[in-house]
Every structure is written in structure tokens, then in C-alpha cells.
Enzyme design. Structure first.
Site, mmCIF file in Angstrom:
data_model
loop_
_atom_site.group_PDB
_atom_site.id
_atom_site.type_symbol
_atom_site.label_atom_id
_atom_site.label_comp_id
_atom_site.label_asym_id
_atom_site.label_seq_id
_atom_site.Cartn_x
_atom_site.Cartn_y
_atom_site.Cartn_z
ATOM 1 N N SER A 1 -31.733 58.078 20.622
ATOM 2 C CA SER A 1 -31.255 58.176 22.004
ATOM 3 C C SER A 1 -29.772 58.566 22.042
ATOM 4 C CB SER A 1 -31.452 56.842 22.707
ATOM 5 O OG SER A 1 -30.692 55.861 22.040
ATOM 6 N N GLU B 1 -29.167 64.436 16.752
ATOM 7 C CA GLU B 1 -30.256 65.010 17.570
ATOM 8 C C GLU B 1 -30.624 63.951 18.591
ATOM 9 O OE1 GLU B 1 -31.207 67.960 17.485
ATOM 10 O OE2 GLU B 1 -30.928 68.766 15.475
#
Ligand code: NAD
Length: 469
Positions: free
Chosen positions: A223, A244
Site C-alpha cells: 500500500s 510499487e
């Protein structure tokens, strides 16, 4: 119940403590996973450090051979790994985009990455001198992964790091540690000891890896909130980072589309892995002239998709992986309806008894609706009408996330010109989320930093060293 171990320095390592892993389809206990202490984590990091000099000094072609051996051993054991994925993650084993697909993708990614080269670049060679640009490995790379594609995402982290000469410590999500533990055990059957190690336990291990002085890079998928914590705790030791992070991908359907023809592509772009995919389509913008037809075609297609236990015949989608995520999806769908959304299929649940959330489509006019603005990361798609392409692009870009996007049209040139104006790292035309190992993938804005895949992803695991003579 099968025993799972950490792998430290090529050998199984037991821990005193453990934690429970549950099957999200049945709530049954599947296994106790090892819970490492910070001391045990230090031991594992030290093993990776000790293995680095020898591994990094191998010829590049020798490491390529090892990577191909990893692909072979994973392929030979793909059914076993897929079974573990289905048990702990929930995605159906036999579905088109299920756990056999995940392990198949992991094998294919490994093989493709092994073909990448990392040649020395000659920047100058003339009477004034010679300049060589070399790529040097960083040292120990820590991989921290989420629970949605536990094996595939770990492969994306591990393989380029190893190929470029680093050693690795991999920490999977506490929700889905088992497939990663087994995969790393298998990798160790073909690799020198200490090159790839696993560590499982709570989130505190991720935090400890992020500020550990013997870790040179963190490759993190998860997240945006956690990614920011990783970035800040990595600052003291100036670690390399690939982050990412969360996505809220928009799809834009131009007015020339045939609604029925695009319905399957739109559906799978949004609902792959039950929407629990970073680069799934999470908002769909449709030109008003075909809005009703697209809503109808998508609803008709979605009605025939079977949701169920991943070992049930014909199940295409499974449960939401955990209660925390289930509650986020249910809350966002509830709020979307309270704020004017019209449910076309599925809808919020009053008293959920398990982790199965119905496939949900919501017609929404307001781009500020919570289901549009926030990442749902689950099986619920808002569909928003627009009148002009300018308006669609503005609404798509009016979000902090910038991972992927898509444009749907029979006119490729028109679609490309819209794609160029979308603020995100990858834009697909007439498909969505179709990542591939030769196309660098990463987020813009709050969706991350750096890229994975292809040459650029490989080089992200290296330092540049120039030799000037
Ligand atoms: P998460 O951030 O809660 O957890 C990810 C990993 O970070 C887990 O291994 C967790 O144990 C670890 N972690 C937790 N706290 C930490 C800390 N303080 N320091 C270091 N590590 C810590 O994410 P999640 O719920 O597992 O995954 C879902 C999210 O991941 C979604 O937002 C999704 O969009 C995103 N995601 C992004 C991509 C991408 O490629 N951009 C791919 C998949 C998932």
C-alpha cells in the site's frame, strides 16, 4: 498439517514462535508459519551478506544458468505451489487467471528475465581515452511483498536482484507466507546457500528490514501508506528503493466501441483476482452515448461468472483474502450508494458471514464519490458517464494514484492520443492490467517510485561504476 520453515543459509530454520495462517474460503487453519524474532532476522541478513562475495563474482552467464534452474524447479512443482496459493490466498486453482496461471506466469517471467543481458557500455573510445560503464550489484536486497499475488510478485523482486548479482532476503505478507516459504525452499535446492533466504512474521520485520544497515535495497510492493513508511525509514541508511504502491486505474471507453464486444475485456481488466490486483481497472469512464449499453453488457457478462471456493469446479473468482480488505470494500460500496450510486449488480452486505463479496457494479455520476476516489482493491467497480473526452481525461487524472490506465476504441490512433495524456506508468489499449516481462512497469504520483521488468527493471538492482582510462 504441513510444516513450513524459514530458509537461512540454504537450510531450514525453526523459530520458537509461530503464527496462524487461515484459508479465506473456509476460515480453516491451514498451517502455523514461523514467526522470526529480530535476532533471527539479523542472522538471516548475515547469511545473505556472507553469500554475496561469491555470488556476485560469478560470471553473468553462470547466474543466468541458475535462474533457468529456478524456472525448472518451480515448473516441476507448479501444482503443489498452486495448491498452497489457493489455500492461503483464495484464487481458484483451475480458473483462467487463477493460481496455476500465477505459477505459470512466475515460471515464464523467470525464463524471460534470464535472457536479459547486462553488457559493459563503452561511452568513449578515442585518442583521448576510454570510458567504460559497468553495472555492479548493490549487495543484499530485501523483498517485501503483499498478499494478492504472493508468488508472482516475489518472483518479480527476487529474479532480477539475483541475476544482477545481489543476494536476497524475502519477507512475504503475514496473510500469505506459505507459498513463498515453499518456493524459496525449492529455489534453495538449485542455488548456492545463502543466496536467497526467507523470513516470515509480523509487519515489524518489514520495518526492521527497511532501516537495517546491512540491507542495500528494498523492493517493496504494497500500500501507499506502508510504502511511505519504508521510504522514510530507509533514509538513514540511504537505501536504493523500488516502491510499487497502490493504484486506482481508470479505463476510458470512447464512443466508437461495441459494448458487447468489449464487455469480457472490461470485466477481466477490473475483476482479475477479484479486483485484488494493483493494476486492475478500478474506475470505468464511459461515453454517455453508449453508457447504458456498456452497463448492460457488463452486467450480463458478470452475472455468469462463478464465485466460490478455489477448489470448486468452475469457480472463476474466490473470496476477498482477508477481513480488513473485505471491510474496506463493503464500506466503500455502502458509502457509494449513500452518496447517489445505483447498484447494477451485487451491492453492500448488511451481515456478511464469510469473505465472499458479490461481484458489484455501481453506476455513479459524481467523480468525487468514495468508490471512485479510493482504491477498493476488491470486486466492486464504479462506472461513470462522461460527455467529452476532455472531461474523461480530467476525471481520470483527478486522483493521487498513477499506476495504470486503459483506453478502449476501434481507432488506435485516437486511443493512443488519449493514452498519452493519462497520468500513469502503463496505458493499455483495448485491454487492462496486462503486464508483461519486457515492458517496464511502475507507478507515477502516489503509486510508486522506479520500475520493475525489462532491462530498466534489472538495472534498478545495480550501481553504475565508470572506469576511465
Ligand atoms: P501492505 O502495505 O499492508 O503490506 C505489504 C507488505 O508490507 C507486507 O509484507 C507487510 O507485512 C509489510 N509491512 C507492513 N508494515 C510495514 C512497515 N512499516 N515497513 C515495512 N514493511 C511493512 O499492503 P497489502 O495490504 O499487503 O497489499 C495491498 C496493497 O498493495 C494495495 O494498495 C495494492 O494496490 C498494492 N499493490 C501494489 C502493486 C504494484 O505493483 N504497484 C502490486 C500489488 C499490490
Amino acid at each position: 498439517m504441513k510444516n513450513y520453515h524459514l530458509i537461512n543459509n540454504g537450510k531450514a530454520m525453526s523459530t520458537l514462535d509461530s503464527f496462524k495462517v487461515f484459508n479465506p474460503s473456509t476460515s480453516e487453519l491451514i498451517a502455523e508459519a514461523p514467526k522470526a524474532t529480530l535476532d533471527e532476522l539479523n542472522t538471516i541478513i548475515q547469511s545473505a551478506r556472507d553469500a554475496f562475495p561469491q555470488w556476485s563474482s560469478l560470471a553473468y552467464s553462470e547466474r543466468q544458468n541458475y535462474i533457468n534452474k529456478i524456472a525448472d524447479v518451480l515448473e516441476q512443482n507448479s501444482e503443489e505451489i498452486a495448491t498452497i496459493i489457493t489455500k492461503e490466498q483464495g484464487k481458484p486453482i483451475g480458473a483462467t487467471l487463477g493460481s496455476m496461471f500465477e505459477i505459470g506466469g512466475a515460471v515464464a517471467w523467470t525464463r524471460y528475465t534470464a535472457t536479459l543481458e547486462m553488457p559493459v557500455k563503452i561511452l568513449q573510445e578515442d585518442e583521448n581515452g576510454r570510458v567504460e560503464l559497468h553495472r555492479r550489484p548493490l549487495g543484499v536486497v530485501a523483498s517485501i511483498t503483499p498478499w494478492n499475488w504472493p508468488v508472482l510478485i516475489a518472483i518479480w523482486h527476487i529474479i532480477p536482484a539475483l541475476l544482477s548479482g545481489n543476494t536476497v532476503v524475502c519477507k512475504p505478507s503475514p496473510y500469505t507466507p506459505l507459498s513463498t516459504l515453499r518456493m524459496i525452499e525449492l529455489m534453495n535446492s538449485v542455488l548456492p546457500k545463502g543466496v536467497i533466504n526467507s523470513v516470515t512474521g509480523g509487519d515489524e520485520l518489514g520495518a526492521a528490514l527497511s532501516n537495517h544497515s546491512d540491507i542495500n535495497k528494498i523492493v517493496f510492493t504494497g500500500s501507499t501508506a506502508t510504502g511511505k513508511k519504508v521510504m522514510s525509514s530507509a533514509a538513514d541508511t540511504l537505501k536504493h528503493l523500488t516502491l510499487e504502491l497502490g493504484g486506482n486505474d481508470a479505463g476510458i471507453v470512447l464512443p466508437d466501441c461495441d459494448p458487447e464486444a468489449i464487455a469480457p475485456g472490461l470485466f477481466w481488466g477490473a475483476f482479475i483476482n477479484n479486483g485484488q490486483t494493483c493494476a486492475a481497472m478500478k474506475r470505468l469512464y464511459v461515453h454517455r452515448s453508449i453508457y447504458d449499453q456498456v452497463c448492460e453488457s457488463l452486467t450480463n457478462f458478470a452475472k455468469n461468472i462463478k464465485v466460490g471456493d478455489g477448489f470448486e469446479e468452475g469457480a472463476e473468482l474466490g473470496p476477498v483474502q482477508n477481513k480488513m480488505q473485505f471491510d474496506i470494500v463493503n464500506r466503500l460500496v455502502t458509502q457509494s450508494v449513500e452518496q447517489g450510486g445505483k447498484v447494477l449488480l451485487g451491492g453492500p452486505l448488511d451481515n456478511p458471514k464469510d469473505l465472499f463479496f458479490p461481484i458489484t457494479l455501481v453506476a455513479i455520476e459524481d467523480n468525487q464519490n468514495p468508490l471512485v476516489q479510493n482504491e477498493q482493491f476488491g470486486p466492486a467497480l464504479p462506472i461513470i458517464p462522461y460527455d467529452t473526452v476532455e472531461e474523461a481525461i480530467a476525471m481520470a487524472n483527478d486522483n493521487d494514484a498513477g499506476l495504470g490506465g486503459s483506453v478502449w476504441s476501434t481507432d488506435k490512433a485516437k486511443a493512443s492520443s488519449v493514452a498519452a495524456r493519462m497520468e500513469c506508468g502503463s496505458v493499455w489499449i483495448n485491454k487492462h492490467g496486462a503486464v508483461q516481462p519486457n515492458s517496464p512497469f511502475g507507478g507515477t504520483k502516489s503509486s510508486g517510485l522506479g520500475v520493475e521488468f525489462g532491462e530498466e527493471g534489472l538495472l534498478a538492482n545495480t550501481n553504475i561504476q565508470c572506469i576511465l582510462s
